[in-house]
Write an enzyme that holds these catalytic residues in place. Structure first.
Site: not given
Length: 164
Positions: A91, A31, A97
């Site tokens: 990020i 990711w 989250h």
């Protein structure tokens, strides 16, 4: 000194032991691949430039930063490594989250390190935005991958020294 004035990956004033005697595992999150690939290149190149033998560096991708803990655990359970370098990038988004992932990864990697009494290095960027991630993965603030590799070398040396 403020971060914006500093290359955070400057090890010029630090003694780095030779990496040749050690085996390293690198676990890389897929990711945010643009960032994690740059972190990986920094880590790999730093290991090699400090004497690591290419055959003693084993790299494994995992889907995201959350899976770095499982990846590190699997490598230490099944391989003979002196240190594991975990590289990822989380990020900040619009939800919480970010907080859950960052905390889980930091705690998880610490727990794996303690479980196996082996260095598990937190090479995970936790940034507010994409630009900060770019700046810390080979940009104006250096490369967190370099930092993770140097930390792995130093911690492998510490473990060897204390084990006798």
């Amino acid at each position: 000194m403020a971060t914006y004035l500093k290359n955070l990956s400057d090890f010029s004033g630090s003694k780095i032991p030779p990496a040749a005697p050690y085996r390293f595992g690198i676990v890389v999150a897929e990711w945010n691949a643009e960032i994690t690939n740059a972190l990986y290149q920094g880590a790999y190149n730093s290991l090699i430039s400090n004497g690591a033998i290419a055959e003693n560096i084993e790299t494994h991708p995992v889907p995201g930063s959350f899976e770095l803990t499982s990846g590190a655990d699997i490598l230490l359970k099944n391989g003979n490594f002196d240190a594991i370098i975990c590289l990822g990038c989380v990020i900040q988004g619009e939800t919480r989250h970010f907080d859950f992932i960052c905390n889980a990864v930091a705690n998880g990697l610490s727990n794996v390190s303690i479980k196996y009494s082996k260095p598990v290095i937190f090479g995970v960027l936790t940034t507010d935005n994409q630009q900060q991630a770019i700046d810390r993965s080979g940009g104006k603030h250096g490369n967190k991958g370099d930092e993770a590799a140097i930390t792995a070398i130093k911690m492998a040396e510490l473990a060897k020294t204390l084990q006798g």
